[in-house]
Design an enzyme around this catalytic site. Sequence first.
Site, short mmCIF file in Angstrom:
data_model
loop_
_atom_site.label_atom_id
_atom_site.label_comp_id
_atom_site.label_asym_id
_atom_site.label_seq_id
_atom_site.Cartn_x
_atom_site.Cartn_y
_atom_site.Cartn_z
N ARG A 76 -48.53 -29.06 22.73
CA ARG A 76 -48.86 -28.76 21.35
C ARG A 76 -48.63 -27.27 21.10
NH1 ARG A 76 -53.77 -28.59 21.06
NH2 ARG A 76 -54.32 -29.56 23.04
N TYR A 115 -42.66 -33.37 20.53
CA TYR A 115 -43.62 -33.56 21.61
C TYR A 115 -44.98 -34.11 21.13
CZ TYR A 115 -46.39 -33.16 25.68
OH TYR A 115 -47.20 -33.50 26.72
N LYS A 130 -53.56 -36.45 17.05
CA LYS A 130 -54.36 -35.26 16.74
C LYS A 130 -54.33 -34.95 15.24
CE LYS A 130 -54.85 -34.57 21.19
NZ LYS A 130 -56.10 -34.87 21.89
N HIS A 174 -63.12 -35.31 19.53
CA HIS A 174 -62.21 -35.30 20.67
C HIS A 174 -62.98 -35.80 21.89
CE1 HIS A 174 -59.17 -32.68 23.15
NE2 HIS A 174 -58.75 -33.92 22.99
N SER A 231 -58.44 -30.56 26.12
CA SER A 231 -57.26 -31.24 26.64
C SER A 231 -57.02 -30.85 28.10
CB SER A 231 -56.03 -30.86 25.82
OG SER A 231 -56.22 -31.23 24.47
N ALA A 232 -56.63 -31.84 28.90
CA ALA A 232 -56.30 -31.62 30.32
C ALA A 232 -57.48 -31.13 31.15
CB ALA A 232 -55.10 -30.69 30.47
N CYS A 233 -58.69 -31.62 30.82
CA CYS A 233 -59.88 -31.32 31.63
C CYS A 233 -60.45 -32.60 32.23
CB CYS A 233 -60.94 -30.62 30.81
SG CYS A 233 -60.54 -28.90 30.47
N GLY A 234 -59.65 -33.67 32.29
CA GLY A 234 -60.09 -34.87 33.01
C GLY A 234 -60.75 -35.93 32.14
N ASP A 288 -59.63 -40.42 24.50
CA ASP A 288 -59.32 -39.15 23.84
C ASP A 288 -60.06 -38.91 22.53
OD1 ASP A 288 -57.84 -36.69 23.87
OD2 ASP A 288 -56.41 -37.52 22.44
N ARG A 296 -46.63 -36.37 30.86
CA ARG A 296 -47.57 -37.40 30.37
C ARG A 296 -47.07 -38.81 30.64
NH1 ARG A 296 -52.26 -35.42 27.29
NH2 ARG A 296 -51.99 -33.18 27.40
N ARG A 336 -64.36 -26.40 31.14
CA ARG A 336 -63.88 -26.02 32.47
C ARG A 336 -64.39 -24.61 32.71
NH1 ARG A 336 -59.09 -27.17 35.64
NH2 ARG A 336 -58.64 -28.93 34.30
N GLY A 369 -64.31 -39.92 40.74
CA GLY A 369 -65.26 -41.03 40.80
C GLY A 369 -66.68 -40.59 41.12
O1 SAT Z 1 -50.15 -33.42 23.06
S1 SAT Z 1 -51.44 -34.01 22.65
O2 SAT Z 1 -52.08 -33.15 21.67
O3 SAT Z 1 -51.24 -35.34 22.08
C1 SAT Z 1 -52.46 -34.20 24.01
C2 SAT Z 1 -53.52 -33.18 24.16
O4 SAT Z 1 -53.24 -31.98 24.18
O5 SAT Z 1 -54.69 -33.57 24.28
MN MN Z 2 -56.85 -34.77 23.75
#
Ligand code: SAT
Ligand code: MN
Length: 593
Positions: free
Chosen positions: A80, A208, A217, A237, A259-262, A286, A378, A409, A503
């Site tokens: 993004r 993207y 989003k 979110h 985003s990208a924190c699991g 998400d 992804r 994080r 887990g």
């Molecule tokens: O690229 S996206 O915004 O769909 C995914 C993300 O950053 O959470």
């Molecule tokens: Mn997201």
Amino acid sequence: MANREAPVSESKLQNPHLTSWVDELARLCKPDRVHWCDGSEGERQRLTALAVSSGVLLPLDPAQYPNSFLHRSNPNDVARSEQLTFICSKNQADAGPTNNWMSPAEAYAKLGKLFDGSMRGRTLYVIPYVMGPPGSEFAKVGVELTDSVYVALSMRLMTRMGSEALEALGSSADFNHGLHCTGDLSPERRFICHFPEDNAVWSFGSGYGGNALLGKKCLALRIASYLGRREGWLAEHMLILGAEDPEGRTTYVAAAFPSACGKTNFAMMVPPARFKGWKLWTVGDDIAWLHVRPDGKLWAVNPERGYFGVAPGTSLKSNPNAMKSVSHDALFTNVAMTKEGGVWWEGMDGDPPDELIDWQGRPWKKGSPEKAAQPNSRFTVAASNNPACSPHLDDPHGVPISALIFGGRRSSTVPLVLQSFNWAHGVFLGATMASETTAAAGGKLGELRRDPMAMRPFCGYNVGDYMQHWLDMQRRMVAPPKIFQVNWFRRDKEGALLWPGYGENMRVLKWIIDRVAGTLNARETPFGWVPHPGQLDLTGLDIAPERVEQAMAVRDDELRADLESLAPFFADLGDRLPEALSFQRHLLLSRAR
Ligand code: SAT
Ligand code: MN
């Protein structure tokens, strides 16, 4: 193959708002062809064949990955673009200090020029879609016009797309008006503009993910958060997870992480052996739309029907349900390819193969300092691929939420788990949450930034008003969920993670579930409730208890410094900062002295 063309053309003729809007924008973009997507399997096959023949998709080995494809985006277009994302409200103050703002007139004029003739020689796909369960009063319809066949195929996995959306829309003019063009992918001509007051999104110059799949989003968070404030609900979110105990009782939680924190890993978590008889169900990974229902409880629906998950780090160990989900009918973006036509990314099980084709299509050798897969690469799959997909995904009412969880994080300061004293304190924890930045957004990695409710890049209006809306929601509820803060990412002095995560996070979730059920006491600190030493169930976990205590430690000096450091962030909110949050800060500071 069923012929679904007929119902599409019938319903579109019934909706003059839709046809005149499509005609108008087709006149602007000047595509060679207009294709109305019906969402059928036959259409998927035809569009896939087209995407393969034009090189947009590379087929993977059908024996290993049936019906699956790889897409490579332009190397300058892999995340993004927050700096090119705008909220175009009439008044700049309504976009607030966390958003870029452009006036609607300027944005329409500027992007109008870019869109003019932008689809010459190309096909304009009309993609009607529904966000939310079929027949739900909480669902919203959007229509995306795009010149990207990758977007059309992805939207089919991520949303309820095609004829069913046109049927849901009927003759209404109430739909999100989305316009997207890939353009020449030059970052100088890339803009993602949101018009909350017009229920519209115009996105130019990126192919993207969140920049291009406008249901995710753009509609389900930025526009929906604006609609939620107007209509009295929340677009968040958040993942949605159901934990079913051995007696068959299911507790639902919703959890916000940047985003990208699991989030996807937590949403698809498999409990360790200690939790025999427990089942975890993924409702969403998400986005959650949260409404108060007549019973006075907060209910959540997942507006999506697919996952756009981060590939690197996903393995049978970290997320077996994700690995099963991507084993067929998957679209991969920017991962590496094996010589046999399989996929690979950093953190996948086993040793890397000796040779790969990297995410940019170049040969790659084991030991190379460069990553084979792009760090924000992804997978896109339908939620129904997930063996733990909740049977309530399509439930029009959604699921009742007992706990809300906020997690950033943070290498220091924030303990493994903390329960808020009450709703306002919980909103404070969410509103002031901070996180070290990841590869999901273009920009520097590892910098600490305040990310209210993990919504900083996604709140479609003034974030101060958003915080007030959260505070106000309490009055609508008879039984509001309890609010917790978690941090899987605390590190020791050497920089090693203190908590194993994945887990094992089930152990923290179990504490949360017991707290919600009222079956467990907790230790009161000046900052909230935490587990008593030894209270967290660590049976079968091979890690020194001191490390867990370190992960859970509440250090007055660190937390006080964090509260002090909030001053400039709060000052930025000016007169939109809710008084209640300013009071919370002073209350916590005075308790900590
Ligand atoms: O690229 S996206 O915004 O769909 C995914 C993300 O950053 O959470
Ligand atoms: Mn997201």
